[in-house]
Design an enzyme around this catalytic site. Sequence first.
Site, PDB file in Angstrom:
ATOM      1  N   ASP A 287     -14.888   2.786   8.850  1.00 38.10           N
ATOM      2  CA  ASP A 287     -15.913   3.376   7.741  1.00 38.10           C
ATOM      3  C   ASP A 287     -17.166   3.498   8.547  1.00 38.10           C
ATOM      4  O   ASP A 287     -17.127   4.278   9.620  1.00 38.10           O
ATOM      5  CB  ASP A 287     -16.143   2.465   6.891  1.00 38.10           C
ATOM      6  CG  ASP A 287     -16.501   2.999   5.476  1.00 38.10           C
ATOM      7  OD1 ASP A 287     -17.775   3.756   5.504  1.00 38.10           O
ATOM      8  OD2 ASP A 287     -15.725   2.902   4.233  1.00 38.10           O
ATOM      9  N   HIS A 310     -16.570   6.926  10.240  1.00 38.46           N
ATOM     10  CA  HIS A 310     -17.203   7.841   9.361  1.00 38.46           C
ATOM     11  C   HIS A 310     -18.556   8.467   9.877  1.00 38.46           C
ATOM     12  O   HIS A 310     -19.337   9.116   9.139  1.00 38.46           O
ATOM     13  CB  HIS A 310     -17.197   7.237   7.941  1.00 38.46           C
ATOM     14  CG  HIS A 310     -15.895   6.921   7.396  1.00 38.46           C
ATOM     15  ND1 HIS A 310     -15.784   6.814   6.078  1.00 38.46           N
ATOM     16  CD2 HIS A 310     -14.618   7.325   7.902  1.00 38.46           C
ATOM     17  CE1 HIS A 310     -14.379   6.723   5.757  1.00 38.46           C
ATOM     18  NE2 HIS A 310     -13.685   6.877   6.843  1.00 38.46           N
TER      19      HIS A 310
END
Length: 468
Positions: A287, A310
């Site tokens: 993430d 991310h």
Amino acid sequence: MKRRSIPNASSANATLLLALLLLVTTSPSFLQHCVARRESHHRPPPAGRHHPPPPAPVMPPPSPPPLLSTFSVLDYGAVGDGTTDDTKAFAAAWSSACAAGASTVLVPVSYVFLVGPITFTGDSCVSNMVFQLDGTILADEGSTAWRSGVVMQWLEFKNVRGLTIQGCGTVDGQGSHWWSGGSLAGEAKMVTEEKSLGQNLKELDSDRVGTSNRPTAVRVFQSASITVTGITIRNSPRFHLTFDSCHGVEVHDVAVSSPGDSPNTDGIHLAGSVGVSIHHTTIACGDDCVSIQDGCSDVFIRSVHCGPGHGISIGGLGKGGASAAVSDVTVQDVTLNQTMTGVRIKTWQGGSGSVKNVRFSGVRVSAVKTPIVIDQYYCDHTTCANQTSAVAVGGVAYQGVAGTYTERPVYLACADAVPCAGIHLADIRLAPVEDGGYHLHGPFCWKAHGDEVRPVEPPVDCLLAGAP
């Protein structure tokens, strides 16, 4: 002519030995070096635990500064074989160190300690505690505490003033036990939907499914003057390192590692924290490498390598109509490799508050899907209802962003009711990955106001000049 006397060999050797002993007792860098560390304990061990005493120095230094006490978890019953539950020993070592004041809890090298969820509270501690992590702490995934459904942290440091977590050891969350269970399989896949607004980036974050029993690996809560350095945190069930409601934080020379498809495993997660510095750190996760949430200000991120992951993100902010505020964030001299986004601001529709005074500079991207993102239509569901209010975004500068992308170089999707203002683009040099076979798009803007200073490649012609 009077001759100078020359000291004899024994006197010279004694002087040299004295200098070396003074260096050992007064140099923090020497004491912190894992290879040179000696597991000396400055208190007698409890009954039943016997370790050989450290060798006595040949010549003690005159009037050395007082040594702080060190409390090894081995002296409190920890076995360190990777299978015996050592949670109680860790709690006892911390409690004794707190009572002594300004002391060190030692997790010694060459041991693997199986530990369940535990909170190290500073309520009764004198400031300036040290958690010296040189060995490995392994999450006890079989602990009955997880079954309660209310334990959200594994290793938590709470209400500590003056905390240093340091060493060359590892925190291993054994996250695959949680990632592969039940509804978590196949999570954290990014999906993209075409909207009348334009191409709206979507990602299926796992906040909304299957996370109730997945703990954060290391959480520091309501604490001040915190340093985390040298350690490795890997395979966390959820976030790896979280600072929640903290003031005065420094993280450097830390490594975070988990697979790129591990769900919701943010590297470093900031919430309600002020005065944060993160530098010279490597993060690979599933993430956001760094996530900056509501209530954060004076955040400085430098020399961080991110990938997979991310990217470095502010938000999502304003979920469920909440008010959120983030300000004074600087991200500079960072590299992002094969991440979903580069540097991003994401907010939910329906929220309120502001994001302001943000600067991204010296950002190097390699095969990043979308390097520059402002998304005020963030949604982790397939569809979200349109709403009029929004968290205002203004005063955001991007300078010196260069490298390659695989889908779109710039994506600025701002709210109709609260357009983005003061977006500054300068020295942007982004090019598609060559011969990658990707479906490429040009820059996208909606209700984004600001200016460009050449070079900006490709040109972001959709950016609206002036104020909204």
